[in-house]
Write a protein that holds these residues in place. Structure first.
Motif, PDB file in Angstrom:
ATOM      1  N   SER A 562      -7.157 -19.443 -30.106  1.00  0.00           N
ATOM      2  CA  SER A 562      -5.642 -19.404 -29.727  1.00  0.00           C
ATOM      3  C   SER A 562      -5.473 -19.799 -28.175  1.00  0.00           C
ATOM      4  O   SER A 562      -4.242 -20.200 -27.871  1.00  0.00           O
ATOM      5  CB  SER A 562      -5.244 -17.985 -29.884  1.00  0.00           C
ATOM      6  OG  SER A 562      -5.633 -17.248 -28.888  1.00  0.00           O
ATOM      7  N   ASP A 565      -4.784 -23.731 -28.399  1.00  0.00           N
ATOM      8  CA  ASP A 565      -4.192 -24.073 -29.798  1.00  0.00           C
ATOM      9  C   ASP A 565      -2.828 -23.664 -29.530  1.00  0.00           C
ATOM     10  O   ASP A 565      -2.666 -22.342 -29.810  1.00  0.00           O
ATOM     11  CB  ASP A 565      -4.892 -24.009 -31.048  1.00  0.00           C
ATOM     12  CG  ASP A 565      -4.000 -24.700 -32.279  1.00  0.00           C
ATOM     13  OD1 ASP A 565      -2.970 -24.899 -32.109  1.00  0.00           O
ATOM     14  OD2 ASP A 565      -5.052 -25.242 -32.899  1.00  0.00           O
ATOM     15  N   THR A 567      -0.458 -23.622 -31.770  1.00  0.00           N
ATOM     16  CA  THR A 567       0.278 -23.077 -33.031  1.00  0.00           C
ATOM     17  C   THR A 567      -0.134 -21.650 -32.971  1.00  0.00           C
ATOM     18  O   THR A 567       0.494 -20.900 -33.743  1.00  0.00           O
ATOM     19  CB  THR A 567      -0.662 -23.773 -34.189  1.00  0.00           C
ATOM     20  OG1 THR A 567      -0.481 -25.312 -33.938  1.00  0.00           O
ATOM     21  CG2 THR A 567      -0.113 -23.420 -35.602  1.00  0.00           C
ATOM     22  N   LYS A 606      -8.276 -24.760 -39.572  1.00  0.00           N
ATOM     23  CA  LYS A 606      -8.804 -24.952 -38.023  1.00  0.00           C
ATOM     24  C   LYS A 606      -9.735 -23.765 -37.970  1.00  0.00           C
ATOM     25  O   LYS A 606     -10.974 -24.210 -37.317  1.00  0.00           O
ATOM     26  CB  LYS A 606      -7.567 -24.949 -37.219  1.00  0.00           C
ATOM     27  CG  LYS A 606      -6.755 -25.912 -36.915  1.00  0.00           C
ATOM     28  CD  LYS A 606      -5.630 -25.541 -36.037  1.00  0.00           C
ATOM     29  CE  LYS A 606      -4.313 -26.825 -35.909  1.00  0.00           C
ATOM     30  NZ  LYS A 606      -3.453 -26.417 -34.910  1.00  0.00           N
TER      31      LYS A 606
END
Length: 725
Positions: A562, A565, A567, A606
């Motif tokens: 995280s 990324d 998202t 992912k």
């Protein structure tokens, strides 16, 4: 000898006089009071006579303090319940006066269940005079620790907490006491009066907070009303916002010739402040009567723990920076880059404003000298703002939405150029303001509580955008978008106060559990709980231990993914209260729901495709080596998720260092096998985890957060007199 004899004779005379007074009371007063107490429909003559005798008893007890006659104590439960308001109120006053004469007397009276029941009935009276007298009597009985202990489980406090109508009657009285104590605190002779207070100051504020925190708010707005007022009348409007702009791009909603009848939310905001007068009156309406709002921890779900932590801080005067800022930004100089100005604060850091009159005057003078007044936590100070914040939190599926208000003079800039770690909806209530925006320079969403980065040399002028907000306009700014605002607009308006600007920002804060990263942690937890319930692997103690370590390792790996990324950092809206499903709404709702499910599936891919085992292991090794689990405090909120089984099958997220040490030990014993088994564990999770299970647990956790936040919000509203009519 003679002197001693005289003393003994005098003492004997006093005892005889006391006995005589008691006998006189029993012979002449008791029958009348008994008659008044025993009749359900008191005659005016009996009630008047009984009230006169109670006043005489009250006067006598104040002039020459002595304990109440036992016969009067026995009558008090009936007298407190009298249908005659004068008799009931005076009985409460007699009770309170007796309790204040000595701690022993107060404790004895508080321990009498009949008196407690009578007080509970008095508190439920329709007469404001009786309720006020009963409330004062309760406060007098609570003055001693013994009295508080006896009343803790009595019907008195139970009735106060359960009866919302009664609470609304009692709160204005407590609020009046609180304001008087605040005035006393700011006076020069406070020390000389302090010892005369019958309870510590914070106990009054805590009582108001506790009574208010479960009180239903009369001001309520449905999420659909807020949605329509902000985004538009149709479901496609909110769908377009969520899919095209939310956490991506700013958007300006223009309100041409808006009226209060056209927009319920704007009308509620407009009426919450005194906007029909000049700046001095507006400043008074904003800052007068402020109390501080001590911060509640992000993952605190026990309001009692919070109250214990802030004991002594409730009801105190507002603090600079914590509750408000009086700030202006100087023009940039050659020493500053990219045209950024420098903020100047009118008050010193952490200044406390004890003298309210002087504080209001200082704010007015600061405003005249170009300073803006930025007031935080409006959802804790105004019921109307609180209703809008709550509805918006429901709409976006988040625990809470903050609200700050900014009042700026002509030709000024309040806050310097900056970006926020939360999304904001800016609503222009008065005048107009020019906003300059730059796109997110990092292309990744900033998180709550992360340190802010310097803006020097990183802004792209090609992404610069200019917008002017007029009264009624609303603009959405995603977190991470750099912005600054000025009242030097360069246009004229018919509004007489166009030179001034008042706007409200609604801050949609996405807290860690309610990002997509948090949702994945919850999904992993749910899947693990299912494994415990049905998997045979937990029969083998060694295998059971390893599976717990794999889950912990995967939590760490998800966190590391995280970091880079975007998202993972986006808000998860699976619990958003979207418009009611209808024939015309189904397709729009399905678009949003499909988008949420698609995001979940994409994140799982992912996780399955990325092998970040080495990075996670390195992070764990460093933490164990330094014996400092601070880098792992981000997972403390996971303790709120229920765990089945014995101690060996649970992860202690509050004491994670020990679990990390055991994980590292297990890895070192057979590193290759551990890595292979972890990879298999991760693949099985990504393949078999149930989206619906995660949604259910996510919504339960959200409700827990919302319950605590709403209790805090209502408690603070009570301290600001929101329930005083």
């Amino acid at each position: 000898m003679k002197r001693n004899g005289k003393k003994r004779k005098k003492r004997g005379d006093e005892e005889a006089a006391a006995d005589g007074a008691s006998s006189c009371f029993n012979l002449r007063v008791f029958p009348i009071l008994l008659a008044a107490a025993a009749r359900q429909s008191n005659s005016s003559y009996t009630a008047t006579l009984a009230a006169r005798l109670l006043r005489r008893e009250l006067s006598r007890s104040r002039q020459s303090p002595s304990s109440l006659p036992d016969s009067l104590v026995a009558l008090l439960p009936l007298l407190l319940s009298s249908s005659c308001c004068s008799v009931a109120a005076l009985s409460c006053e007699v009770l309170g006066a007796a309790a204040l004469q000595s701690m022993e007397a107060g404790e004895t009276l508080a321990s009498d269940s009949g008196i407690a029941n009578g007080l509970a009935r008095a508190l439920g009276s329709r007469s404001r005079r009786v309720v006020e007298a009963a409330c004062n009597a309760v406060m007098d009985l609570l003055a001693s620790s013994g009295g508080r202990e006896h009343l803790a489980g009595s019907p008195v406090l139970l009735r106060i907490f359960l009866n919302q109508e009664l609470v609304r009657n009692v709160l204005p009285l407590l609020f009046k006491i609180q304001k008087k104590v605040q005035v006393l605190r700011s006076s020069t002779d406070y020390d000389s009066w302090k010892n005369q207070l019958q309870s510590r100051e914070y106990e009054i504020s805590e009582a108001i907070f506790r009574l208010s925190m479960d009180l239903a708010s009369p001001a309520c707005l449905e999420p659909d009303v807020v949605r329509e007022s902000i985004f538009g009348q149709t479901v496609s409007d909110v769908e377009n916002f969520v899919l095209a702009y939310w956490e991506k791009l700013p958007i300006l909603y223009k309100r041409k010739q808006i009226t209060q009848n056209e927009n319920l939310v704007f009308a509620a905001l407009h009426n919450a402040f005194d906007l029909g007068t000049g700046p001095d009156a507006i400043i008074e309406s904003l800052v007068k009567g402020l109390v501080s709002c001590p911060a509640i921890a992000s993952d605190e779900l026990n309001i009692s723990s919070f109250l214990q932590e802030v004991r002594g801080l409730l009801g105190v005067s507002a603090r600079h920076r914590q509750d408000l800022r009086v700030v202006r930004t100087r023009e940039p100089t050659y020493q500053t880059s990219e045209g950024c100005g420098v903020e100047e604060h009118f008050f010193d850091d952490e200044a406390v404003f004890l003298d309210e009159v002087a504080f209001v005057e200082h704010c007015k003078n600061a405003f005249k000298n170009g300073y803006s007044i930025a007031l935080r936590g409006m959802e804790f100070r105004s019921e109307k703002v609180a209703a809008i914040s709550s509805a918006l939190a429901d709409l976006f599926g988040q625990p809470s939405v903050g609200a700050n208000i900014y009042f700026s003079p002509a030709r000024s800039q309040g806050l310097a150029r900056h970006y926020d770690d939360h999304c904001v909806l800016v609503w222009q209530l008065l005048g107009c303001k020019k906003w300059v925006l730059w796109s997110n320079p990092k292309c990744i969403l900033p998180r709550l509580y992360e340190p802010f980065d310097s803006l020097d040399g990183i802004l792209d002028d090609n992404s610069r955008r200019l917008e002017v907000l007029f009264e009624g306009d609303m603009m959405y700014i995603p977190r991470g978008y750099v912005h600054e605002a000025h009242t030097s607009v360069g246009v004229s308006q018919a509004n007489a106060y166009a030179d001034y600007s008042l706007h409200l920002t609604l801050a949609i804060e996405v807290e860690p559990p309610f990002e997509w990263e948090g949702f994945i942690h919850i999904a992993l937890h749910c899947w693990m709980e299912k494994q415990k319930a049905g998997s045979s692997v937990f029969i083998n103690p060694k295998a059971k231990e390893e599976v717990i370590f794999f889950a912990l390792m995967l939590h760490v790996a998800i966190r590391l993914l995280s970091i880079s990324d975007p998202t993972f950092r986006k808000a998860c809206m699976v619990a958003a209260k979207l418009p009611s499903a209808g024939s015309s709404n189904v397709s729009h709702l399905e678009m949003i729901r499909s988008s949420q499910r698609s995001t979940f599936d994409g994140i799982l891919r992912k996780i399955d495709e990325n092998c970040i085992f080495k990075e996670a292991l390195k992070c764990i090794e460093l933490t164990v080596k330094e014996k400092n689990d601070e880098p792992f405090q981000w997972m403390s909120w996971l303790r709120h998720l229920p765990q089945q089984g014995d101690v060996d099958t649970k992860i202690d997220f509050c004491n994670i260092l020990r679990a990390l040490e055991e994980l590292l030990e297990a890895f070192n014993s057979n590193s290759e096998q551990f890595l292979a088994d972890f990879t298999s564990f991760k693949s099985r999770f990504c393949r078999y985890v149930a989206y619906e299970d995660a949604c259910e647990s996510f919504e339960l956790l959200l409700q827990m957060y919302r319950t605590t936040r709403n209790q805090y919000m209502r408690g603070m509203l009570g301290l600001h007199g929101a329930h005083v009519s």
